[in-house]
Design a protein around this motif. Structure first.
Motif, short mmCIF file in Angstrom:
data_model
loop_
_atom_site.label_atom_id
_atom_site.label_comp_id
_atom_site.label_asym_id
_atom_site.label_seq_id
_atom_site.Cartn_x
_atom_site.Cartn_y
_atom_site.Cartn_z
N VAL A 29 -31.17 64.40 77.09
CA VAL A 29 -31.26 65.62 76.30
C VAL A 29 -31.80 66.73 77.19
O VAL A 29 -32.40 66.47 78.24
CB VAL A 29 -32.16 65.43 75.07
CG1 VAL A 29 -31.65 64.31 74.19
CG2 VAL A 29 -33.61 65.15 75.48
N THR A 368 -25.20 61.99 76.24
CA THR A 368 -25.82 63.29 76.42
C THR A 368 -25.67 64.05 75.11
O THR A 368 -24.63 63.98 74.46
CB THR A 368 -25.15 64.10 77.54
OG1 THR A 368 -23.82 64.49 77.15
CG2 THR A 368 -25.07 63.29 78.83
N THR A 369 -26.71 64.76 74.70
CA THR A 369 -26.63 65.45 73.41
C THR A 369 -27.56 66.65 73.35
O THR A 369 -28.61 66.68 74.01
CB THR A 369 -26.97 64.48 72.25
OG1 THR A 369 -26.80 65.17 71.01
CG2 THR A 369 -28.38 63.96 72.35
N HIS A 370 -27.11 67.65 72.57
CA HIS A 370 -27.93 68.81 72.23
C HIS A 370 -28.27 68.79 70.74
O HIS A 370 -28.77 69.78 70.21
CB HIS A 370 -27.18 70.10 72.54
CG HIS A 370 -26.85 70.28 73.98
ND1 HIS A 370 -27.79 70.61 74.94
CD2 HIS A 370 -25.67 70.16 74.65
CE1 HIS A 370 -27.20 70.70 76.12
NE2 HIS A 370 -25.93 70.42 75.98
N ASP A 372 -30.29 67.92 67.58
CA ASP A 372 -31.54 67.42 67.02
C ASP A 372 -31.29 66.54 65.80
O ASP A 372 -32.11 65.69 65.45
CB ASP A 372 -32.47 68.58 66.66
CG ASP A 372 -31.86 69.54 65.65
OD1 ASP A 372 -30.63 69.69 65.65
OD2 ASP A 372 -32.63 70.13 64.87
N GLN A 414 -35.52 63.68 79.09
CA GLN A 414 -35.35 65.12 78.91
C GLN A 414 -35.18 65.79 80.27
O GLN A 414 -35.94 65.54 81.20
CB GLN A 414 -36.56 65.72 78.20
CG GLN A 414 -36.48 67.23 78.05
CD GLN A 414 -37.67 67.79 77.31
OE1 GLN A 414 -37.60 68.03 76.12
NE2 GLN A 414 -38.78 67.97 78.02
N ILE A 437 -38.66 65.91 70.96
CA ILE A 437 -37.90 66.51 72.06
C ILE A 437 -38.40 67.94 72.28
O ILE A 437 -38.03 68.85 71.52
CB ILE A 437 -36.39 66.52 71.77
CG1 ILE A 437 -35.93 65.15 71.25
CG2 ILE A 437 -35.61 66.94 73.01
CD1 ILE A 437 -36.10 64.02 72.21
#
Length: 456
Positions: A29, A368-370, A372, A414, A437
């Motif tokens: 992230v 992989t991620t954005h 929440d 992160q 995060i």
């Protein structure tokens, strides 16, 4: 899940340094353009190119560590042959394994990353794999006799972190190995310890990369294939030279192109396919019976399929996952970039549920991620495993045991990059309520501060 190796890198793309331990679910992230895809592509290469790309076979078999390790392997196999089965402690040769791996990566690191990206422009200063917890790592070697002759048979080698490997052997071959040096056996030992293949398996599509551009590739794959055929096979084709895709992208295109109607996915994932089609795409994704095998979307209640170019973005986005689960067996790992692409927040939560279900059905996930929302759902499932009144919550929200995930199954890293500076990579710990995060929370806090100031 106990891990037996850690990846250590420095000066790789935008990344200053990182130490990564993979888990059944590994999440990257953080900021855009911080190196998440670089990290995941490197792990894809290690998982696909196998131990042969890590250990330097050209260093010579006269190296002390190689000779010691080879003699140890031969002795363990001899004991298994004589006793019927034998368990060997890997820590006995831990120093030799680590020395060979360190030397091999020093020699192979640049060619490895250049091979992944199909480019000589990609550099990496340090690439090291630290073998860990070897006091808990074992090799279990067992013998099974041949059908007609007691002097022939098979040795089955299985390590803690890897799948077993069956090798055809005989007493004569075991005796001959005393005078021979075989790098393959050393590769097999690394494979069984680290849980990665000992040969290149990128062509098998067991460890599949889903690029963020997958929707575009699904819509243009036939054009891409046609251009490739023209360049490869038509004499006199002229035009601008095309830059190659990265190996992970090429593999994705190959996997999609090689799917067949006769291929059938594992029985364990049929429930997940139904959930994707009933709960997210509201229709099925099929392959055409035409030679082009064009993917078609069949809306619920209809019989006629529609090409992906005329359907919604959510269908196109999920179509490669659905088709691979339907028509490909023997899946090990999905390397999934931004699974939230094109998905409404409600569907992002459902995608998080799919991710947990895949992990619980034996498919490792690197993501992989954005989102929440995806992280919050994973946190919820971690917390739910530790609740006492799970039956009541199962009933309230419609969850089952394979929707949950344990904290030890998850690693979160992160990536944070200041303007024009190198990326710092930090492993985040799992607290009482899951993973917090900071990069997500900081962005939300800024938006809320603006909202309070503007709307008061």
């Amino acid at each position: 899940m106990e891990m037996y190796w850690k990846l250590i890198i420095s000066e790789y793309g935008k990344i200053k340094s990182a130490e990564i331990e993979v888990a059944p679910l590994t999440l990257f992230v953080g900021d855009n353009n911080s190196g998440k895809s670089y990290l995941m592509s490197l792990l894809w290469g290690i998982q696909n190119f196998g131990t042969g790309a890590l250990v330097n076979h050209e260093m010579g078999a006269d190296r002390k560590e190689a000779l010691t390790l080879m003699a140890w392997i031969q002795e363990q196999m001899k004991r298994a042959w004589e006793q019927g089965s034998h368990t060997a402690q890997v820590k006995e040769v831990g120093a030799e394994l680590q020395a060979l791996l360190r030397e091999g990566l020093r020699y192979n690191k640049d060619r490895l990353v250049q091979r992944i990206f199909n480019s000589e422009d990609i550099k990496i200063k340090e690439l090291h794999i630290e073998l860990r917890n070897l006091e808990n790592a074992f090799l279990k070697i067992s013998r099974s006799k041949g059908s007609n002759d007691d002097s022939t048979g098979f040795l089955y080698i299985k390590g803690n972190a890897g799948t077993g490997l069956r090798m055809d052997f005989s007493e004569e071959k075991l005796r001959r190995q005393k005078e021979e040096f075989d790098w393959t056996l050393i590769d097999i030992i690394f494979s069984q310890i680290m849980g990665i293949p000992f040969v290149d398996v990128s062509g098998t599509g067991r460890n599949i990369y889903f690029p963020a551009t997958r929707t575009g590739f699904m819509l243009t794959k036939d054009i891409i294939n046609k251009v490739g055929r023209n360049i490869a096979f038509n004499v006199g084709m002229e035009g601008e030279e095309l830059a190659p895709f990265t190996r992970p992208v090429n593999q994705f295109l190959d996997v999609i192109n090689d799917l067949t109607l006769h291929g059938k996915g594992a029985d364990e994932v049929q429930k997940i396919i139904k959930y994707l089609e009933n709960g997210m795409t509201e229709g099925t994704v099929e392959m055409s019976t035409l030679p082009s095998k064009e993917p078609l979307y069949v809306p619920s209640g209809q019989k006629r399929g529609m090409p992906l170019r005329v359907v919604s973005a959510v269908v196109t986005e999920l179509s490669p996952l659905i088709l691979i689960l339907k028509h490909k067996n023997y899946l090990d790992t999905f390397f999934y970039e931004e699974p939230e692409m094109c998905l409404h927040p409600q569907l992002q939560q459902k995608m998080a549920k799919v991710i947990c279900q895949l992990v619980n059905n034996g498919v490792n996930m690197m993501v992989t991620t954005h989102s929440d929302i995806i992280l919050q759902h994973i946190n919820n499932m971690i917390c739910l495993t530790e609740r006492q009144n799970t039956a009541e919550i199962y009933s309230q929200f419609g969850y089952a045991s394979d929707d949950l995930i344990k904290r030890e199954q998850v690693r979160v890293y992160q990536l944070r990059a200041a303007y024009q500076e190198k990326t710092e990579v930090e492993e985040l710990s799992c607290g009482n309520h899951g993973f917090a995060i900071p990069t997500f929370n900081d962005a939300l806090d800024r938006i809320m501060d603006e909202a309070y100031a503007i709307q008061e």
